[in-house]
Scaffold this active site. Structure first.
Site, short mmCIF file in Angstrom:
data_model
loop_
_atom_site.label_atom_id
_atom_site.label_comp_id
_atom_site.label_asym_id
_atom_site.label_seq_id
_atom_site.Cartn_x
_atom_site.Cartn_y
_atom_site.Cartn_z
N ARG A 188 0.85 -1.20 0.00
CA ARG A 188 0.00 0.00 0.00
C ARG A 188 0.88 1.25 0.00
O ARG A 188 1.85 1.34 0.76
CB ARG A 188 -0.90 0.03 1.25
CG ARG A 188 -2.09 -0.92 1.19
CD ARG A 188 -3.11 -0.48 0.14
NE ARG A 188 -4.27 -1.35 0.06
CZ ARG A 188 -4.40 -2.40 -0.76
NH1 ARG A 188 -3.42 -2.72 -1.58
NH2 ARG A 188 -5.51 -3.12 -0.78
N HIS A 222 -0.14 -0.35 -9.98
CA HIS A 222 -0.90 -1.21 -9.05
C HIS A 222 -1.39 -2.49 -9.75
O HIS A 222 -2.59 -2.78 -9.77
CB HIS A 222 -2.09 -0.44 -8.44
CG HIS A 222 -2.58 -1.06 -7.16
ND1 HIS A 222 -3.09 -0.34 -6.11
CD2 HIS A 222 -2.66 -2.36 -6.76
CE1 HIS A 222 -3.45 -1.16 -5.13
NE2 HIS A 222 -3.20 -2.40 -5.51
P1 NAP Z 1 -2.27 -11.27 5.60
O1 NAP Z 1 -2.34 -12.73 5.29
O2 NAP Z 1 -3.30 -10.67 6.48
O3 NAP Z 1 -0.81 -11.03 6.26
C1 NAP Z 1 -0.46 -9.83 6.84
C2 NAP Z 1 0.94 -9.97 7.44
O4 NAP Z 1 1.36 -8.67 7.89
C3 NAP Z 1 1.01 -10.90 8.65
O5 NAP Z 1 2.21 -11.65 8.66
C4 NAP Z 1 1.00 -9.94 9.83
O6 NAP Z 1 1.65 -10.41 11.01
C5 NAP Z 1 1.78 -8.78 9.25
N1 NAP Z 1 1.48 -7.55 9.97
C6 NAP Z 1 0.29 -6.91 10.11
N2 NAP Z 1 0.41 -5.80 10.88
C7 NAP Z 1 1.72 -5.75 11.24
C8 NAP Z 1 2.47 -4.86 12.04
N3 NAP Z 1 1.90 -3.80 12.63
N4 NAP Z 1 3.79 -5.11 12.22
C9 NAP Z 1 4.38 -6.19 11.64
N5 NAP Z 1 3.71 -7.09 10.85
C10 NAP Z 1 2.40 -6.86 10.66
O7 NAP Z 1 -2.22 -10.39 4.27
P2 NAP Z 1 -1.86 -10.84 2.77
O8 NAP Z 1 -2.99 -11.60 2.16
O9 NAP Z 1 -0.51 -11.48 2.78
O10 NAP Z 1 -1.82 -9.41 2.03
C11 NAP Z 1 -0.95 -8.38 2.48
C12 NAP Z 1 -1.27 -7.06 1.78
O11 NAP Z 1 -0.83 -7.09 0.42
C13 NAP Z 1 -2.75 -6.71 1.64
O12 NAP Z 1 -3.27 -6.21 2.85
C14 NAP Z 1 -2.73 -5.65 0.56
O13 NAP Z 1 -2.49 -4.39 1.15
C15 NAP Z 1 -1.50 -6.03 -0.27
N6 NAP Z 1 -1.86 -6.47 -1.63
C16 NAP Z 1 -1.40 -5.74 -2.70
C17 NAP Z 1 -1.71 -6.14 -3.99
C18 NAP Z 1 -1.16 -5.40 -5.18
O14 NAP Z 1 -1.57 -5.67 -6.31
N7 NAP Z 1 -0.24 -4.50 -5.03
C19 NAP Z 1 -2.50 -7.28 -4.21
C20 NAP Z 1 -2.95 -7.98 -3.10
C21 NAP Z 1 -2.62 -7.59 -1.81
P3 NAP Z 1 1.13 -11.72 11.80
O15 NAP Z 1 1.51 -12.91 10.92
O16 NAP Z 1 1.88 -11.70 13.07
O17 NAP Z 1 -0.36 -11.56 11.93
#
Ligand code: NAP
Length: 315
Positions: free
Chosen positions: A230, A278
């Protein structure tokens, strides 16, 4: 109900068709629904709908996002507070994210961005070559996407570590075959060891603005940032200052605080910034519709719905 903001009617129709194919037993209503239909809607399948689209649905039992990030949904004050919200974990999106991360890491490690710049100057200049196991990659976030990216990068031979929120409920992967850093206190040391930092964090109150001057100062001199998560994670002025000072070698940016990136933004023409619109990973209607169908059927059968968002923590 299907509700969202789409690139055009074609995109909405593609999703509707994929959802009908995956879940033919459901009756699909495209928002905005009339008053009679609103009384019947049990599931809202959404792609960043306009604020208020999910208010006043008296029988709503589940909000299923088609996108992985739910920060914009959670920012809608009219989102019903007691209705479970599921984010999208789509194998098609995950594979696309793995490919983008793979491309970025390989291009940084093997200097392909530098060679592209050289070509523009008709410059023939072979640069030193490093082995993959000499390159340390740090993933910010070790969730659905971070884990898949870590696995692929390790298979390619890179030295991979990951930083996550951690906590008592998060130690089930302590035996993961990579170094895990937990919590805010562990971040500076993790950054100091990395040649490439890949942002795959959700946007929450804790991660907004996290990539600031202090963060960049903690990185290895000349290291690279790849932001696939993001734009609001980044203090843009601090990132540009770190690039200009040579503290950062390059930034590969797929996401921005304002999208589309304004035409006069410095990122567009900065020699050590790569801009993507994006597109790191888009949900694929074919595989994502199957995920939606699985969750809706689980709801109907009283079984657990997958990938529920914990509203308090914001992801
Ligand atoms: P997810 O499964 O919810 O994983 C989030 C990870 O971030 C977890 O390991 C979590 O830690 C960690 N985290 C959250 N808050 C934190 C903090 N304050 N400090 C340290 N670590 C933290 O999410 P995901 O499915 O992998 O997706 C991640 C993000 O990718 C999405 O939210 C979105 O913003 C982005 N995204 C971008 C695109 C694009 O096209 N650019 C596409 C899809 C997604 P824990 O394991 O300890 O809970």
């Amino acid at each position: 109900m299907l509700a969202g903001r789409w690139a055009g009617d074609d995109e909405r129709e593609r999703w509707l068709q994929a959802l009908r194919d995956a879940l033919p037993e459901a009756r699909w209503i495209v928002a905005p629904a009339d008053a009679v239909a609103r009384d019947e809607i049990e599931v809202a399948v959404v792609a960043n709908p306009a604020p208020g689209a999910l208010a006043a649905l008296p029988r709503l039992k589940l909000v299923q996002s088609l996108w992985a990030g739910v920060d914009r949904l959670l920012a809608d004050a009219t989102l019903p507070p007691d209705v479970p919200l599921a984010r999208m974990v789509d194998p098609g999106l995950t594979e696309a994210m793995v490919q983008t991360a793979q491309w970025a890491v390989l291009s940084l490690h093997r200097r392909f961005f530098d060679y592209a710049a050289q070509q523009a100057q008709a410059q023939w200049l072979p640069l030193p070559q490093r082995r993959a196991d000499e390159v340390a990659v740090l993933l910010l976030g070790f969730g659905a996407l971070g884990r898949a990216v870590a696995e692929r990068l390790m298979a390619m031979g890179y030295r991979v570590s990951a930083w996550r929120r951690g906590g008592a409920d998060r130690d089930e992967v302590q035996d993961a075959p990579l170094t895990l850093h937990d919590g805010a206190d562990a971040l500076p040391a993790a950054l100091a060891q990395a040649d490439i930092v890949i942002d795959l964090l959700p946007l929450t109150a804790q991660t907004r603005g996290l990539l600031d001057a202090r963060f960049f100062a903690a990185m290895r001199r000349g290291a690279a940032l790849v932001n696939l998560a993001r734009g609001a994670h980044v203090d843009d002025a601090a990132l540009l200052a770190a690039l200009d000072a040579g503290q950062l070698g390059r930034a590969v940016l797929d996401v921005f605080a304002t999208e589309p990136l304004p035409a006069d933004h410095r990122y567009w023409r900065h020699p050590r910034v790569t801009v993507l619109p994006h597109i790191a990973a888009l949900s694929d209607p074919r595989s994502a519709a199957q995920v939606v169908a699985g969750n809706v059927r689980a709801l109907w059968r009283g079984k657990p719905v997958a990938h529920l968002v914990e509203r308090d923590r914001g992801y």
